[in-house]
Design an enzyme around this catalytic site. Sequence first.
Site, mmCIF file in Angstrom:
data_model
loop_
_atom_site.group_PDB
_atom_site.id
_atom_site.type_symbol
_atom_site.label_atom_id
_atom_site.label_comp_id
_atom_site.label_asym_id
_atom_site.label_seq_id
_atom_site.Cartn_x
_atom_site.Cartn_y
_atom_site.Cartn_z
ATOM 1 N N LYS A 122 32.316 40.993 44.699
ATOM 2 C CA LYS A 122 32.702 39.811 45.472
ATOM 3 C C LYS A 122 33.726 40.178 46.541
ATOM 4 C CE LYS A 122 33.647 37.421 41.743
ATOM 5 N NZ LYS A 122 34.027 36.355 40.785
ATOM 6 N N GLY A 153 41.883 44.792 37.894
ATOM 7 C CA GLY A 153 42.175 45.636 39.052
ATOM 8 C C GLY A 153 41.005 45.882 39.978
ATOM 9 N N TRP A 174 47.744 53.884 52.738
ATOM 10 C CA TRP A 174 47.675 52.590 52.052
ATOM 11 C C TRP A 174 48.662 52.566 50.896
ATOM 12 C CZ3 TRP A 174 43.899 51.544 47.598
ATOM 13 C CH2 TRP A 174 43.986 50.222 47.170
ATOM 14 N N ASP A 242 43.453 36.246 42.744
ATOM 15 C CA ASP A 242 42.179 36.026 42.040
ATOM 16 C C ASP A 242 42.416 35.347 40.689
ATOM 17 O OD1 ASP A 242 39.368 36.279 42.041
ATOM 18 O OD2 ASP A 242 39.475 38.004 40.694
ATOM 19 N N LYS A 282 41.223 32.697 45.401
ATOM 20 C CA LYS A 282 40.111 32.131 44.632
ATOM 21 C C LYS A 282 40.407 30.668 44.324
ATOM 22 C CE LYS A 282 39.079 33.465 40.298
ATOM 23 N NZ LYS A 282 38.394 34.310 39.285
#
Length: 772
Positions: A122, A153, A174, A242, A282
């Site tokens: 997703k 994760g 990152w 999420d 979400k």
Amino acid sequence: MSSGNGTRRKAGKLPRFDSTPAPDPEAEAEIRALFTKVRTYVKPPSGEWRIPDPSVALKTPAEEHLHLQALKASLNAVKNRLSDKNVHVWHQHTNSTNRAGKVTAAVRSAANAEICTQAWCKFYEILGTFHPLPKEALRSGELYTVHLCEAPGAFVTALNHYIKSNESTRYCGWSWAANTLNPYHEGNSGSRAIADDRLIANTLPRWFFGSDNTGDITVQKHLLELQVFVANMRRVDLVTADGSFDCQEKPDEQEALVASLHYCEATAALLLLSPGGSFVLKMFTSYEHSSVCLLYLLACCFGSVSVFKPATSKAGNSEVYAVCLSYEGKAAVRHLLAKLIRNYGGNAAGEGALFPNALIPESFLEQHEEMCSYFHARQVETITENLQLFESTGAERRRRLDHVRDATAQEYLQRFQVGFLPRTRWVSRNAVNPACRSVSADRLLGPKKQTGSFNQRRELQTLSWRERLQRGCSAAWIRRHCGDAGETGRVLEGPPAAVQADAWHVIAGAALPAVRSSPFCEGELLNHLNEALMDTAGGGTSSPPCDSCHAIRADSILADVAGLCRLTADAVGVEPKRRCLVFGSPAAWRPFENPMGNLTLTFSTEPACRPSGGAPGAPLHDGEPLYQQQLLGCVASSLQTLSRGDALLLPVFSALTRVTAAAVHCLHVCFQSVRFRHPPPPGVVGTVLMCVGFCPEAAAQILPVLTDVRNCMAQLRGEGDPGEDRPSGRDRQVLQFVPMEEMLAGGLAGFLWTMNSEIIRQKLHLLMQSES
């Protein structure tokens, strides 16, 4: 409101399902529609979408929107048709009809993705559709992201895969941080915390659990502490959230139940994000005034807000993602943000409407209602189709479904260019402790909590714990009388290769009201025990014995200890004259001490177990601070008393908490072997730990740490006699002193899992046979 078409990227050479014929035009249209379920709020040129005056925020009652409430009633009426469906059978059916049901397996095969779950797919779809990584960050070559409610994760690993397998981001530096309910905190309910710790176990320094160690992002002080936790980041470019929790017992109120969590996640994002940053949240349905206000706030704070249903999100559920791009920065929302933080908490959405309905422009409400109607229609359409197919699926319909499912998986790989990523480039490759194995690595995470139909589960709630247990999947195992289980999983050979006691440190946090979950026990088994103890007068430690269970004799244990001492002594060439220090009632052992030959028994008092803390009737098992302090006192005393090669017999009630598990780890470090014997011999209270082959050099490393830990425990419990109860108002206790990475690095977790399972099983076995 814009419907949007997503973004299709240039296709490359990827695996293809050669057996799948080319879909017909109708099927192709169906597949395209799967990837374009999106509605984007379009701001009017008049600029009327503005953040209302903070002085009116959170002051008026929530209002109902008639059209939205009608959609809610309509959707719940359709969902009610599922109430008699067995959840396992229904999920199997909907998995077989899910057009994107083969995507996850295809990605695993083609891409070697780390923690490749539906959540991974997703988020990768969101990344490939909306490209939420700010261009400024990519140009600078530095990306900073924060992930809320992130366990296990998959968003982190999906982003890592996206960055490292795409040419434009491959060399971008990152840095990330994540938050979630701590899977190792014993006070977190197993129904809310995710036990899967595959990534967490290997990247613990990046995870924020807050000063109380729970990881609850709805605690106000955690929000401010999280800001400090990520202060080393030059900026925050992306926040994902999420979060959710189990709403299957009240599915008609899912949106209201998670509203406060969404409020807290959005507030955190507005506080943390830098100008130009992105936020992915979400959500579920958006029929309540709380959701209307939240989405309006986001629409005012971001340049673009889209509500997106990924193709890989099952079409029959209410899940959607709000994808917010181009944050205007805290300056635009500073005064309201201060008020949001003051009202932050687990009941934030219940404190009143974020904004009065009169201050939300009609132009926004019209687009919002259109968005809700669109996703309502898609969900109702899917549920209705699944109900029809549940009754009968013809061969031709099944063949077409299978072809569409294959073609959808191929389309996903092509559309989002999911490239192969070697394991050497996974997130967990650079783990702090590469030898660390997660608690969940070598075991199933337990049976699914939801079984039967919704109506049957509701009926179960009216039954006693015995009746529920008798209907459960563990019933036959628990009814079986205990026998000799042999040595499998019951032995810790040691000492472990690498112990870094100088790196051990105390973590204190909120006192445990009960042991609701454990990293070292199956969650459902512990739930059954908690229910049983609550129902049987508050969790006393004694139960009537079972005459049919195999009883281990004290002389048998002593003979085993003597034999193991001889083996240890022979290995090092020392005369096998050994002492065995025994904690507990001497009466249980003294009748057998004479025939032990070269094994001399000495006795000490056992630690008392007084589960006095917490709410009345709340069983603490080994979570009681006084018991933990006394247990560590026994361990420290033995390490100071014993000589090389000596043995120890120590009864323990269980090792469900990180502190009691660490006590077992200390013994593992200081002895050649540690075994447990359960059930204990008559007269012995607690499972017997049998430790043989004492190593004084290891003990010298451990003793100073144990002294510090016990001093900290005494301070948290209050000054005075260590036997006194913790003073009222003391709300913190020691939760951990050995790093989880170390406790997961060897066989300790498996040993404790086996031991705790046997202890709980026997306790339930005895309670099941006692009178109600």
